[in-house]
Design a protein around this motif. Structure first.
Motif, PDB file in Angstrom:
ATOM      1  N   MET A   1     -67.886 -38.987 -26.691  1.00 27.62           N
ATOM      2  CA  MET A   1     -66.823 -39.931 -27.027  1.00 27.62           C
ATOM      3  C   MET A   1     -67.210 -41.330 -26.579  1.00 27.62           C
ATOM      4  N   GLY A   2     -67.205 -42.261 -27.513  1.00 26.44           N
ATOM      5  CA  GLY A   2     -67.422 -43.659 -27.170  1.00 26.44           C
ATOM      6  C   GLY A   2     -68.839 -43.959 -26.757  1.00 26.44           C
ATOM      7  N   GLY A   3     -69.003 -45.011 -26.001  1.00 26.38           N
ATOM      8  CA  GLY A   3     -70.320 -45.394 -25.539  1.00 26.38           C
ATOM      9  C   GLY A   3     -71.052 -46.334 -26.473  1.00 26.38           C
ATOM     10  N   GLY A   4     -70.533 -46.501 -27.670  1.00 28.08           N
ATOM     11  CA  GLY A   4     -71.139 -47.442 -28.597  1.00 28.08           C
ATOM     12  C   GLY A   4     -72.437 -46.990 -29.219  1.00 28.08           C
ATOM     13  N   VAL A   5     -72.788 -45.692 -29.068  1.00 25.70           N
ATOM     14  CA  VAL A   5     -74.003 -45.168 -29.697  1.00 25.70           C
ATOM     15  C   VAL A   5     -73.664 -43.920 -30.490  1.00 25.70           C
ATOM     16  N   SER A   6     -74.435 -43.672 -31.550  1.00 20.64           N
ATOM     17  CA  SER A   6     -74.117 -42.586 -32.473  1.00 20.64           C
ATOM     18  C   SER A   6     -74.164 -41.213 -31.811  1.00 20.64           C
ATOM     19  N   SER A   7     -75.043 -41.033 -30.818  1.00 24.15           N
ATOM     20  CA  SER A   7     -75.154 -39.719 -30.181  1.00 24.15           C
ATOM     21  C   SER A   7     -73.952 -39.377 -29.316  1.00 24.15           C
ATOM     22  N   LEU A   8     -73.054 -40.362 -29.053  1.00 24.05           N
ATOM     23  CA  LEU A   8     -71.858 -40.116 -28.248  1.00 24.05           C
ATOM     24  C   LEU A   8     -70.577 -40.314 -29.044  1.00 24.05           C
ATOM     25  N   SER A   9     -70.671 -40.400 -30.348  1.00 24.81           N
ATOM     26  CA  SER A   9     -69.485 -40.613 -31.183  1.00 24.81           C
ATOM     27  C   SER A   9     -69.355 -39.461 -32.172  1.00 24.81           C
ATOM     28  N   LYS A  10     -68.853 -38.332 -31.653  1.00 24.75           N
ATOM     29  CA  LYS A  10     -68.824 -37.100 -32.438  1.00 24.75           C
ATOM     30  C   LYS A  10     -67.549 -36.328 -32.167  1.00 24.75           C
ATOM     31  N   VAL A  11     -67.127 -35.543 -33.164  1.00 25.08           N
ATOM     32  CA  VAL A  11     -65.961 -34.677 -33.021  1.00 25.08           C
ATOM     33  C   VAL A  11     -66.327 -33.295 -33.550  1.00 25.08           C
ATOM     34  N   CYS A  12     -65.941 -32.250 -32.811  1.00 23.58           N
ATOM     35  CA  CYS A  12     -66.138 -30.868 -33.260  1.00 23.58           C
ATOM     36  C   CYS A  12     -64.782 -30.196 -33.360  1.00 23.58           C
ATOM     37  N   VAL A  13     -64.484 -29.621 -34.503  1.00 21.67           N
ATOM     38  CA  VAL A  13     -63.235 -28.896 -34.713  1.00 21.67           C
ATOM     39  C   VAL A  13     -63.575 -27.407 -34.757  1.00 21.67           C
ATOM     40  N   VAL A  14     -62.980 -26.617 -33.850  1.00 20.94           N
ATOM     41  CA  VAL A  14     -63.352 -25.211 -33.697  1.00 20.94           C
ATOM     42  C   VAL A  14     -62.113 -24.328 -33.834  1.00 20.94           C
ATOM     43  N   GLY A  15     -62.249 -23.223 -34.561  1.00 20.19           N
ATOM     44  CA  GLY A  15     -61.139 -22.290 -34.732  1.00 20.19           C
ATOM     45  C   GLY A  15     -61.635 -20.900 -35.071  1.00 20.19           C
ATOM     46  N   PHE A  16     -60.703 -19.955 -35.186  1.00 19.46           N
ATOM     47  CA  PHE A  16     -61.060 -18.585 -35.551  1.00 19.46           C
ATOM     48  C   PHE A  16     -61.730 -18.561 -36.927  1.00 19.46           C
ATOM     49  N   SER A  17     -62.647 -17.616 -37.121  1.00 19.54           N
ATOM     50  CA  SER A  17     -63.298 -17.467 -38.416  1.00 19.54           C
ATOM     51  C   SER A  17     -62.822 -16.202 -39.109  1.00 19.54           C
ATOM     52  N   ALA A  18     -62.652 -16.281 -40.427  1.00 14.84           N
ATOM     53  CA  ALA A  18     -62.273 -15.114 -41.220  1.00 14.84           C
ATOM     54  C   ALA A  18     -63.497 -14.362 -41.733  1.00 14.84           C
ATOM     55  N   ARG A  19     -64.688 -14.870 -41.429  1.00 13.41           N
ATOM     56  CA  ARG A  19     -65.924 -14.263 -41.908  1.00 13.41           C
ATOM     57  C   ARG A  19     -66.300 -13.053 -41.054  1.00 13.41           C
ATOM     58  N   LEU A 230     -95.192 -36.494 -31.238  1.00  9.88           N
ATOM     59  CA  LEU A 230     -94.140 -37.415 -30.819  1.00  9.88           C
ATOM     60  C   LEU A 230     -93.190 -37.666 -31.979  1.00  9.88           C
ATOM     61  N   VAL A 231     -91.913 -37.881 -31.661  1.00  9.79           N
ATOM     62  CA  VAL A 231     -90.930 -38.228 -32.683  1.00  9.79           C
ATOM     63  C   VAL A 231     -90.019 -39.331 -32.152  1.00  9.79           C
ATOM     64  N   ARG A 232     -89.637 -40.228 -33.042  1.00 15.76           N
ATOM     65  CA  ARG A 232     -88.634 -41.247 -32.757  1.00 15.76           C
ATOM     66  C   ARG A 232     -87.637 -41.200 -33.906  1.00 15.76           C
ATOM     67  N   ALA A 233     -86.461 -40.624 -33.622  1.00 18.80           N
ATOM     68  CA  ALA A 233     -85.474 -40.357 -34.660  1.00 18.80           C
ATOM     69  C   ALA A 233     -84.410 -41.448 -34.736  1.00 18.80           C
ATOM     70  N   ILE A 234     -83.898 -41.644 -35.941  1.00 19.27           N
ATOM     71  CA  ILE A 234     -82.799 -42.578 -36.185  1.00 19.27           C
ATOM     72  C   ILE A 234     -81.567 -41.763 -36.557  1.00 19.27           C
ATOM     73  N   SER A 235     -80.447 -41.989 -35.884  1.00 22.89           N
ATOM     74  CA  SER A 235     -79.218 -41.261 -36.146  1.00 22.89           C
ATOM     75  C   SER A 235     -78.106 -42.238 -36.485  1.00 22.89           C
ATOM     76  N   VAL A 236     -77.608 -42.149 -37.709  1.00 26.76           N
ATOM     77  CA  VAL A 236     -76.540 -43.031 -38.205  1.00 26.76           C
ATOM     78  C   VAL A 236     -76.913 -44.492 -37.939  1.00 26.76           C
ATOM     79  N   GLY A 237     -78.137 -44.841 -38.252  1.00 26.67           N
ATOM     80  CA  GLY A 237     -78.589 -46.225 -38.176  1.00 26.67           C
ATOM     81  C   GLY A 237     -79.044 -46.688 -36.813  1.00 26.67           C
ATOM     82  N   GLN A 238     -78.960 -45.812 -35.795  1.00 23.95           N
ATOM     83  CA  GLN A 238     -79.343 -46.203 -34.445  1.00 23.95           C
ATOM     84  C   GLN A 238     -80.463 -45.318 -33.911  1.00 23.95           C
ATOM     85  N   PRO A 239     -81.378 -45.879 -33.114  1.00 27.07           N
ATOM     86  CA  PRO A 239     -82.428 -45.062 -32.505  1.00 27.07           C
ATOM     87  C   PRO A 239     -81.829 -44.042 -31.540  1.00 27.07           C
TER      88      PRO A 239
END
Length: 317
Positions: A1-19, A230-239
């Motif tokens: 949550m927050g922090g101004g970077v893409s790796s900290l601006s995420k939401v997960c919605v979790v519930g029972f599965s019918a599968r 080595l890898v340098r990844a970009i996530s939602v426009g940010q390193p």
């Protein structure tokens, strides 16, 4: 949550599965940092680390003390992930001796097995039908394992493979060049019809390079012999300060594809026989990819930790 970077601006919605093949459903939302948007087009491998423990702690899944497995259905991609971790006193165990580069301290080990991860959004391991494509006169490999990804050699863009996140941000034209390649790849992969309609979260784009001795964000030195590439990844426009798990999954598979730009920079003498050891901004990550007899990707396995840091209530209109 927050922090101004893409790796900290995420939401997960979790519930029972019918599968029948899943215990819980998990929907991921990437929250825009520079733009007011919510993007449901991709999955997040790092956040999956917390889904199994959350499901147990929230009472969505009942598990006895000891090793347990929670079967997770990611609704963004339709894929199944098996999360294995210890349970203690009816809750996911937090304490342990397992350490991850870029994460402070140690914790209980969480094993994530991504079942049949290829073609998460496009239905194909190689969405363009090619091992190598060319955009803006730059050779790239487009692959869809965990998430659609585009890999380009750092040297093709005139930068060192160990360039750090802040230097990527400060570079005069590196991010725009990478985004141009990413958008063209998205159209070629069938993710979008136009360059303008390409979502911010997929495809991921990352630079790869052969390992060499260099400094990390922490100031520590990583030796050439300690990783396979080595890898340098970009996530939602940010390193990214480390590496998204789904990017690491795609890397592990691409490192085994003859002719792929990732294979070109991967060491022929693996650090660990269980998979490919990936060097990122904050350290290293081991990822194992398993294939069936036909050469299709059977599963990809990574190890993480997770812990609850707060509880709260969110109100939405």
């Amino acid at each position: 949550m927050g922090g101004g970077v893409s790796s900290l601006s995420k939401v997960c919605v979790v519930g029972f599965s019918a599968r029948d093949d899943a215990d819980v459903d998990y929907t991921f939302a990437a929250i825009g940092v520079k733009k007011p948007e919510v993007d449901f087009s991709s999955n997040c491998g790092n956040m999956i680390s917390a889904i199994g423990p959350f499901a147990v702690n929230a009472g969505l899944v009942k598990k006895e003390d000891g090793p347990c497995t929670v079967r997770i259905h990611n609704t963004n991609t339709g894929k199944i992930i098996h999360s294995k971790f210890p349970v203690e006193e009816n809750e996911a165990k937090v304490g342990g001796s397992f350490a991850i580069d870029g994460v402070v301290g140690t914790g209980a080990k969480i094993e994530l097995a991504f079942i049949d991860p290829a073609g998460s959004k496009t239905g194909k391991t190689l969405p363009t039908g090619n091992v190598v494509d060319t955009f803006d006169d730059i050779r790239v490999t487009c692959i869809d394992v965990g998430n659609p990804c585009v890999f380009v050699r750092a040297s093709s863009l005139g930068v060192e493979g160990g360039i750090l996140a802040d230097a990527i941000d400060a570079h005069p034209d590196l991010l725009p060049r990478l985004d141009s390649i990413r958008r063209q790849a998205a159209v070629a992969m069938g993710i979008s019809q136009t360059l303008e309609s390409v979502p911010g979260s997929i495809p991921k784009v990352a630079m790869v390079a052969a390992p060499y001795t260099h400094e990390l964000i922490s100031g520590e030195t990583v030796e050439e012999t300690s990783c396979d590439l080595l890898v340098r990844a970009i996530s939602v426009g940010q390193p990214h300060r480390a590496v998204p798990i789904t990017v690491a999954m795609a890397l592990a598979v691409a490192s085994r594809l003859e002719g792929a730009v990732v294979r070109e920079v991967t060491s022929s003498s693996p650090v660990d026989a269980d998979g490919v050891t990936i060097g990122h901004n904050s350290g290293k990550l081991l990822v194992g990819a398993n294939f069936d007899n036909s050469g299709a990707v059977k599963d990809v396995t990574v190890f993480r930790t997770a812990r609850r840091i707060m509880e709260g209530t969110v109100y939405a209109d």
